[in-house]
Design a protein around this motif. Structure first.
Motif, PDB file in Angstrom:
ATOM      1  N   TYR A 172       0.990  -1.124   0.097  1.00 10.38           N
ATOM      2  CA  TYR A 172      -0.015   0.137   0.001  1.00 10.38           C
ATOM      3  C   TYR A 172       0.814   1.289  -0.134  1.00 10.38           C
ATOM      4  N   ILE A 173       1.955   1.178   0.643  1.00 11.14           N
ATOM      5  CA  ILE A 173       2.744   2.364   0.955  1.00 11.14           C
ATOM      6  C   ILE A 173       3.408   2.572  -0.590  1.00 11.14           C
ATOM      7  N   LEU A 174       3.970   1.601  -1.072  1.00 11.47           N
ATOM      8  CA  LEU A 174       4.338   1.718  -2.670  1.00 11.47           C
ATOM      9  C   LEU A 174       3.482   2.209  -3.670  1.00 11.47           C
ATOM     10  N   PHE A 175       2.242   1.741  -3.496  1.00 12.44           N
ATOM     11  CA  PHE A 175       1.242   2.220  -4.399  1.00 12.44           C
ATOM     12  C   PHE A 175       0.853   3.679  -4.238  1.00 12.44           C
ATOM     13  N   LYS A 225       2.888   5.933  -2.914  1.00 12.17           N
ATOM     14  CA  LYS A 225       3.817   6.925  -3.281  1.00 12.17           C
ATOM     15  C   LYS A 225       3.929   6.976  -4.776  1.00 12.17           C
ATOM     16  N   LEU A 226       3.385   5.827  -5.471  1.00 12.48           N
ATOM     17  CA  LEU A 226       3.209   6.003  -7.007  1.00 12.48           C
ATOM     18  C   LEU A 226       2.130   6.747  -7.486  1.00 12.48           C
ATOM     19  N   GLY A 227       1.335   7.150  -6.441  1.00 12.87           N
ATOM     20  CA  GLY A 227      -0.070   8.011  -6.631  1.00 12.87           C
ATOM     21  C   GLY A 227      -0.935   7.010  -7.454  1.00 12.87           C
ATOM     22  N   TRP A 228      -1.009   5.776  -7.145  1.00 11.06           N
ATOM     23  CA  TRP A 228      -2.159   4.866  -7.661  1.00 11.06           C
ATOM     24  C   TRP A 228      -3.253   4.711  -6.845  1.00 11.06           C
ATOM     25  N   VAL A 229      -3.228   5.252  -5.488  1.00 11.81           N
ATOM     26  CA  VAL A 229      -4.271   4.928  -4.596  1.00 11.81           C
ATOM     27  C   VAL A 229      -5.454   5.841  -5.194  1.00 11.81           C
TER      28      VAL A 229
END
Length: 490
Positions: free
Chosen positions: A340-343, A345-349
């Motif tokens: 979740y943290i990775l997504f 940071k990628l702005g995918w949430v």
């Protein structure tokens, strides 16, 4: 031929028939058992579909039949007319020598007298005493126009009719029929208002009768069961109406012990309500994108990985494959937070990307299925392709993929159903973005809103599972083949 005659003769014939009887009995018993098991397995689905077609009134029925049925009704019109008790206040008249004279209240010597006006003389009037008409006319030195008219009150039981008033049909009570052919009517909804005069006769109005919808019951009478409409219940029995003759029938039996007559009635409007409430087209499009594109990525990535494990001499290939399979044992909750943290940071949430992109990087279940299937494809086919000058990608495209088509379709369909029904990941990553929500999350929100309306909840559930059901029944053979190959079910 002689052998057949020997089988069908004497003891041999009885033994043959016994064997055949046991065979058909066993086959029939097994078939009945399988049908019963299928009925038990499909009963939740059948209950969901039946409930989705019911109305709230059908669900509120204490008997609540399994099928969407409603008690059969009979529209009963009573022979008795409807009446209304009415106090009619009107100017009092007195009949004197064949004339209807208006009555006034005249105050004389501190007392109130009721005098009927014979002649209006302007500043005075000639009256007759209504209590003593034989006394002759009395002249009163008071202008009749300044006197108060005497009001009479009559307690009437007026009959109700349907009449046309100001271009609309209205229920009115008949107060009086006038000599000129017109009629006087009162409004039951405004009894304090004065009656209104209408230029119609009583025969031109329609009588209002007691009308009501009665429930039909199966009533046993004289050894036969008849469909009768329940009019009223008493302490020891009930009164029914025969729908054929409109005859009243009294039965000394409690209504609770009788079965209502049901008729089939479905309510497909429940599905329209569900579609309009959860914005079904939008949710369907989002879910289709996630399932179709994600399944394609899972199939392509698993194909490439399985092809590498089966057709290339990779150092420590078996060890790498075991490590890959070991990821199956890793709980999803362990990787949930870092993922979740990775997504984030990628702005995918809030987008569909977290539900699609990860499946383009392989899955241990799918890789295992395709590897096992590709290992059964003869290596001689690869050698023949190499002799013809094909490179590894051409071998994959022209040899391996056509031969592994059943396994590829199984992988695609397995992942399609998995992605279609995915709820947890969709709720975590796009639960707050209504624009990108999928059906599973939309169904959960719909269930919260309509938690007390079971029929609407079931209708939304049927709409959500409609596509997976169609895919499953159209691709049963591929599903079964995939399960047999892998020995596991996703």
């Amino acid at each position: 031929m002689d052998r057949l005659r020997s089988i069908l003769s004497g003891e041999n014939r009885r033994d043959y028939l016994k064997v055949e009887a046991y065979k058909y009995l066993g086959t029939g018993s097994l078939l009945m058992l399988l049908i019963a098991l299928a009925g038990v397995y499909l009963s939740p689905l059948l209950y969901m579909g039946s409930t989705a077609l019911k109305s709230e009134a059908q669900l509120a029925d204490p008997d609540d039949p399994i099928l969407p049925q409603t008690p059969k009704l009979y529209h009963y019109t009573s022979d008795e007319t409807q009446t209304f008790r009415y106090t009619w206040r009107h100017a009092e008249n007195f009949e004197y020598e064949g004339q209807e004279l208006p009555v006034y209240e005249v105050i004389s010597q501190g007392k109130i007298y009721k005098y009927a006006l014979i002649e209006d003389r302007g500043e005075s009037g000639l009256f007759i005493d209504t209590e003593d008409p034989d006394a002759g006319p009395i002249e009163v030195d008071t202008a009749p126009s300044s006197l108060k008219a005497s009001m009479a009150r009559e307690q009437l039981e007026v009959t109700l009719y349907t009449v046309e008033v100001d271009g609309a049909n209205k229920i009115m009570g008949l107060v009086d029929e006038l000599n000129d052919g017109s009629t006087l009517w009162m409004d039951p909804e405004n009894v304090s208002a004065d009656p209104i005069r209408l230029p119609i006769t009583k025969d031109e109005a329609k009588l209002v009768r007691d009308e009501q919808d009665l429930t039909l019951y199966n009533v046993p009478i004289d050894g036969e069961t008849r469909e009768l409409a329940l009019l009223e219940t008493t302490r020891n029995g009930a009164t029914f109406v025969d729908p054929d003759t409109n005859e009243l029938i009294k039965v000394d039996e409690r209504v609770r012990g009788l079965d209502p007559v049901y008729e089939f009635e479905i309510h497909p409007e429940n599905f329209k309500t569900a579609v309009d409430t959860i914005n079904y087209p939008r949710l369907f499009m989002n879910t289709s994108i996630v399932a179709l594109v994600g399944a394609l990525g899972a199939m392509v990535s698993a194909t490439l990985v399985a092809y590498g494990f089966t057709r290339f001499n990779i150092p420590y290939a078996n060890l790498l494959f075991m490590i890959l399979l070991a990821t199956i044992m890793l709980p999803q909750q362990v990787t949930q937070i870092p993922t979740y943290i990775l997504f984030r940071k990628l702005g995918w949430v809030g987008t569909l990307a977290p539900l699609i992109v990860p499946h383009f990087f392989g899955n241990a279940y799918n890789v295992f299925l395709l590897r096992q299937y590709m290992m059964g494809i003869p290596l001689e086919l690869d050698e023949a392709a190499r002799v013809d000058g094909a490179n590894p990608l051409q071998i994959l495209w022209h040899v391996i993929i056509p031969a592994a088509r059943p396994a590829l379709v199984a992988v695609y369909l397995f992942h399609f159903l998995f992605a279609w029904n995915e709820f947890q990941q969709a709720l975590i990553y796009i639960g707050g973005n209504e624009k990108n929500q999928v059906l599973a999350v939309g169904l959960q929100r719909f269930s919260q809103i309509y938690s007390s309306q079971q029929n609407l909840m079931m209708a939304a559930g049927v709409l959500t599972m409609l596509i997976p059901l169609i895919v499953f029944f159209l691709a049963q053979r591929i599903f079964m083949q995939g399960v047999v190959i892998t020995g596991v079910e996703k």
